[in-house]
Design a protein around this motif. Sequence first.
Motif, PDB file in Angstrom:
ATOM      1  N   THR A 414      -3.002   2.177   2.024  1.00 54.03           N
ATOM      2  CA  THR A 414      -4.296   2.827   1.802  1.00 54.03           C
ATOM      3  C   THR A 414      -4.249   3.718   0.568  1.00 54.03           C
ATOM      4  O   THR A 414      -5.247   3.850  -0.151  1.00 54.03           O
ATOM      5  N   THR A 415      -3.097   4.313   0.289  1.00 57.93           N
ATOM      6  CA  THR A 415      -2.960   5.131  -0.923  1.00 57.93           C
ATOM      7  C   THR A 415      -3.204   4.286  -2.167  1.00 57.93           C
ATOM      8  O   THR A 415      -3.869   4.725  -3.113  1.00 57.93           O
ATOM      9  N   ASN A 418      -6.896   3.912  -2.517  1.00 56.24           N
ATOM     10  CA  ASN A 418      -7.516   5.156  -2.981  1.00 56.24           C
ATOM     11  C   ASN A 418      -7.283   5.375  -4.464  1.00 56.24           C
ATOM     12  O   ASN A 418      -8.152   5.899  -5.167  1.00 56.24           O
ATOM     13  N   PHE A 423     -10.091   7.826  -6.244  1.00 53.74           N
ATOM     14  CA  PHE A 423     -10.239   9.041  -5.459  1.00 53.74           C
ATOM     15  C   PHE A 423      -9.139  10.025  -5.831  1.00 53.74           C
ATOM     16  O   PHE A 423      -9.292  11.234  -5.699  1.00 53.74           O
ATOM     17  N   THR A 454     -14.074  -0.418   5.166  1.00 53.67           N
ATOM     18  CA  THR A 454     -12.948   0.390   5.611  1.00 53.67           C
ATOM     19  C   THR A 454     -12.769   0.307   7.118  1.00 53.67           C
ATOM     20  O   THR A 454     -13.635  -0.183   7.846  1.00 53.67           O
TER      21      THR A 454
END
Length: 621
Positions: A414-415, A418, A423, A454
């Motif tokens: 997920t990083t 992002n 983000f 998501t």
Amino acid sequence: MDPVAPPGSPAARLLGVPVPEAAPPRSLIGFYWHFARQARALFLALFAAGFVVALLDLAIPVFIGQVVGLLERYGPEGIWAQAGWTLAGMAALLLVARPLAILCQNLVTQQGIIPGVTSMIRWQSHWHVVRQGLPFFQEDFAGRIANRVMQSGPALRESVVQSVNAVWYILVYGTGAVLTLAATDARLALPILCWFVLYATLLRLIVPRMRDRARKASEARSALTGRVVDSYTNITTVKLFARAEQEDAHVREALERLNRDFGSQTRLVTLNGLLLSTLNAALLVSTGALAIWLWSRGEIPLAVVAAALPMAWQIANISGWVAMNVAGIFENIGVVQEAMGSIAVPPTAPDPPGAVPLAVTQGAIHFDHVRFGYGQPPEDVLHGRRGAVLDGFDLAIAPGERVGLVGHSGAGKTTAINLLLRFFAPEAGRILVDGQDIGGVTQESLRAAIGVVTQDTALLHRSIRDNIRYGRPDATEAEVEAAARGAEAHGFIAQLSDWRGRTGYDAHVGERGVKLSGGQRQRIAIARVLLKDAPILVLDEATSALDSEVEAAIQESLDRLMAGKTVIAIAHRLSTLQRMDRLVVLDHGRVAEQGTHAQLLALGGVYAKLWQRQSGGFIGA
């Protein structure tokens, strides 16, 4: 609101006023001027109207003195013949000029400043706040941020309006009274001059303390709002864990702090009222005693006594009004100072100077030796502490390729997403889309090119139609319905209704979509992305809330959605990734393995162990 509208565009204007490019200054005076200068015509009009009203109010005790003097001079027999026109002129000023002046003052305040300036401040504050980076909102209560945005407009407006009125009444009325009385006998001005010195000293001692206590009370009020909204927003969790008493204690603690800080503020207001009433009584008594003494000695006429007494009384009344306004002014200044904590904040994730729109022609993505650790320094690794989430992450994705990211929780899947959405910014390395470093493009154009579904799908508290159309605001009704059908959502949408009797696509979904099941929310999210039709697609646990039957039903729709797009998919349920062209296994922030499902099973490495540990298609979260 158009989320990509630049500050000067029509979409960013309210009441014809464009949003300034820069956020408001962090200094209190600069913050006030930032907004006041945009409505300076209104405030200048208020200034002028206040000056005229103050002059006309000053005329009232002067007229009283003149009437007494005329009665004394002409008596009952000659008053109308000798002074009729003078009396008529005074009456005209009081009956016509003063009401008109007050009307003008009220029109400027109530029809211009109150609605217009308040809305302008709220709009521009929201415009800047909503464009802050994701961490800005993750580190504060949404309720507190909203409270600051909503309270900043009325507080700033009222403190300016009250200050203008207070300044004119003190300066015009006080100075006029001194000059009027001194013109007859300089000694009559002494009580007022002494009162001014003591009044200024009182304000000098009280006002700074009032400002500080007002700010603390405002901070406590915002904290209370934040806690209350947090409880309401997470009411399902509160109910599931039977934690009503714990939430009571959490809110009560904030309420007690507000009560304590607000009580401290009001005690100071009470003390100020006592001192001021004593000071005003001394002014009235000393002015009256001095005027009567001078009259008894034959040094001033009765008309001056008749003017001096109401003038002193009116100064006392006005000083009380001003003192009450000063309390209100500094209470509002405290609110503004507290609101500045969320509004007068430089952009936390601004586009770099010279940023250009992203041009996606093919959809190739390259994570080029990316490192990111949410601010953790590299030396943490040397001391045995958790290092970067991604460290030396290198992955090239071809145009139109469908890639699945696999790994234990915390591996960095997920990083990576992002960072692709910007983000957060990589601490080292870069991310390229069609050869363009995304660090040099506008965030709006980057995110417009990426469709995302998501794991935690939160819908807007609007209609089903509005939620789907969020993917493409100009979509037609037929296109919205086609997207819903493609996501296997049209069937349940047709059966929906809300408490106001709205049905189907007009039904509202509740805050964060709480009135829908998890699977229904996810299908609405898929319909939204279908409608957006972006060239790059990210599926982060896109089918985690769907049962196997529904997932199988929409799999064909997902295949159509993915056709011709570059796809990055994340799923703990590895069976959902078998259709991907390539699976990439992350371990300790790096690419550990990659290949097809069959190739990775044959390899017998990290992926094979994950597959073996699954029970019912899931791996441990």
